[in-house]
Design a protein around this motif. Structure first.
Motif, mmCIF file in Angstrom:
data_model
loop_
_atom_site.group_PDB
_atom_site.id
_atom_site.type_symbol
_atom_site.label_atom_id
_atom_site.label_comp_id
_atom_site.label_asym_id
_atom_site.label_seq_id
_atom_site.Cartn_x
_atom_site.Cartn_y
_atom_site.Cartn_z
ATOM 1 N N ILE A 196 5.509 -14.175 -10.262
ATOM 2 C CA ILE A 196 6.770 -14.539 -9.789
ATOM 3 C C ILE A 196 6.536 -14.992 -8.148
ATOM 4 C CG2 ILE A 196 8.932 -13.921 -9.065
ATOM 5 C CD1 ILE A 196 9.084 -12.040 -11.267
ATOM 6 N N ILE A 197 5.546 -14.049 -7.442
ATOM 7 C CA ILE A 197 5.443 -14.196 -5.874
ATOM 8 C C ILE A 197 4.357 -15.624 -5.739
ATOM 9 C CG2 ILE A 197 4.221 -13.561 -3.993
ATOM 10 C CD1 ILE A 197 5.196 -10.522 -4.941
ATOM 11 N N THR A 243 6.173 -4.809 -5.436
ATOM 12 C CA THR A 243 5.396 -5.635 -4.226
ATOM 13 C C THR A 243 3.849 -5.639 -4.519
ATOM 14 O OG1 THR A 243 7.212 -4.670 -2.956
ATOM 15 C CG2 THR A 243 5.176 -5.935 -1.957
ATOM 16 N N PRO A 244 3.479 -6.718 -5.408
ATOM 17 C CA PRO A 244 2.069 -6.593 -5.494
ATOM 18 C C PRO A 244 1.198 -7.356 -4.257
ATOM 19 C CG PRO A 244 3.111 -8.558 -6.566
ATOM 20 C CD PRO A 244 4.101 -7.609 -6.258
ATOM 21 N N GLN A 266 -5.893 -12.808 -7.267
ATOM 22 C CA GLN A 266 -6.399 -12.800 -8.418
ATOM 23 C C GLN A 266 -5.824 -13.470 -9.669
ATOM 24 O OE1 GLN A 266 -6.836 -8.480 -8.912
ATOM 25 N NE2 GLN A 266 -8.819 -8.568 -8.776
ATOM 26 N N THR A 267 -4.568 -13.417 -9.740
ATOM 27 C CA THR A 267 -3.581 -14.074 -10.740
ATOM 28 C C THR A 267 -3.691 -15.432 -10.498
ATOM 29 O OG1 THR A 267 -2.238 -12.299 -10.604
ATOM 30 C CG2 THR A 267 -1.243 -14.237 -11.410
ATOM 31 N N PHE A 268 -3.771 -16.074 -9.076
ATOM 32 C CA PHE A 268 -4.098 -17.323 -8.900
ATOM 33 C C PHE A 268 -5.215 -17.889 -9.536
ATOM 34 C CE2 PHE A 268 -6.071 -20.488 -5.928
ATOM 35 C CZ PHE A 268 -5.094 -21.593 -6.226
ATOM 36 N N MET A 279 0.808 -1.245 -0.040
ATOM 37 C CA MET A 279 0.020 0.022 0.277
ATOM 38 C C MET A 279 0.877 1.200 -0.053
ATOM 39 S SD MET A 279 -2.795 -1.195 2.813
ATOM 40 C CE MET A 279 -3.570 0.334 2.911
ATOM 41 N N GLY A 280 2.190 1.143 0.211
ATOM 42 C CA GLY A 280 3.062 2.232 0.131
ATOM 43 C C GLY A 280 3.150 2.939 -1.256
#
Length: 281
Positions: free
Chosen positions: A225-226, A40-41, A48-50, A31-32
């Motif tokens: 990636i995450i 940093t999603p 959502q990507t999942f 959120m920063g």
């Protein structure tokens, strides 16, 4: 609340405290403002990507391919390590013949052999099978060898007094006595299995979770990636849970295991001893 139920509730909640804290900190970081926030999603975007990749079937395909590679390598390397550990543990001649060579190879980081393995086996499935098998071989071999050599000679002598010899002695005394050490090797090798697979798939692969992550890097798809990292973590946790389940199934007779299980269930340790003593008698 009943004290026993309260302890069980606490034991059930404790493992989730750190993951929840990580999610909260992760959400705050996403959120920063500034350029780092874009790298940093948020957990919601990763979710959502999942869901999108699950719906398309892409995630399931890559996960199954990676799991198949990991399991195949574990079965091959684990079987060789188990057999060689048993043979060297039981026969000193075999130990003198092979253990020194095994220890020399063990001290070479197996990931350092990747260039050589790629030259020998190419970038196909064979190279990944060899790398994973090599990674899991040594922990299982060492722990099997140590388990056999750590058995109390008095137990072996007692088995022989009762007429056990050959395969019967191995089945009733040697293998059960070494099983706790073997399962430690299995749990340790499972972690190395996923570590080796990650490197293998990022170096040379056209499918799998590692390939999915490297392909996402080319397009700066940070959420993919995450997600790949999280999938590896979940698969590692699942494999470790299966290993712990195997411990609970195969080491019910072990006094030390009964003691730790009693502590984990929140019961008094003293309550586990009568059952253990009656089993031994």
């Amino acid at each position: 609340m009943n004290p026993k139920k309260e302890r069980r509730w606490i034991n059930a909640v404790l493992p989730f405290l750190i993951p929840v804290l990580v999610l909260i900190l992760w959400q705050i970081a996403s959120m920063g403002g500034g350029p780092k926030a874009a790298l940093t999603p948020s957990p919601f975007k990763v979710l959502q990507t999942f869901l999108k990749m699950v719906e398309s079937g892409e995630l399931l395909r890559h996960t199954l391919i990676s799991t198949n590679r990991a399991v195949s390598g574990f079965l091959v390397g684990g079987a060789i390590g188990l057999i060689l550990g048993l043979v060297n543990g039981l026969w000193s001649l075999a130990e003198r013949l092979t253990d020194s060579s095994v220890q020399m190879v063990r001290n070479i980081p197996h990931l350092a052999l990747i260039p050589l393995i790629l030259i020998w086996f190419g970038i196909g499935e064979e190279s990944k099978l060899v790398m994973v098998s090599l990674g899991v071989f040594f922990p299982i071999y060492l722990n099997t060898f140590h388990g056999i050599r750590s058995i109390d000679p008095g137990l072996i002598e007692m088995g022989r007094v009762y007429g056990l010899k050959g395969f019967a002695l191995y089945r009733n005394v040697l293998f059960p006595g070494a099983l706790a050490s073997i399962l430690v090797g299995v749990r340790y090798s499972l972690g190395i299995m996923w570590l080796t697979l990650i490197v293998a798939e990022t170096v040379s692969a056209k499918s799998g979770i590692g390939y999915m992550s490297m392909n996402a890097r080319e397009y700066m798809q940070m959420e993919v990636i995450i997600l790949s990292i999280l999938i590896y973590a979940l698969l590692g946790k699942l494999s470790d849970s299966l290993a712990k389940l195997a411990e609970r199934q195969f080491l019910k007779w072990h006094p030390n295991y009964r003691k730790s299980a009693a502590k984990g269930d929140g019961r008094l340790v003293k309550k586990s001893y009568p059952a253990a003593n009656s089993t031994a008698s």
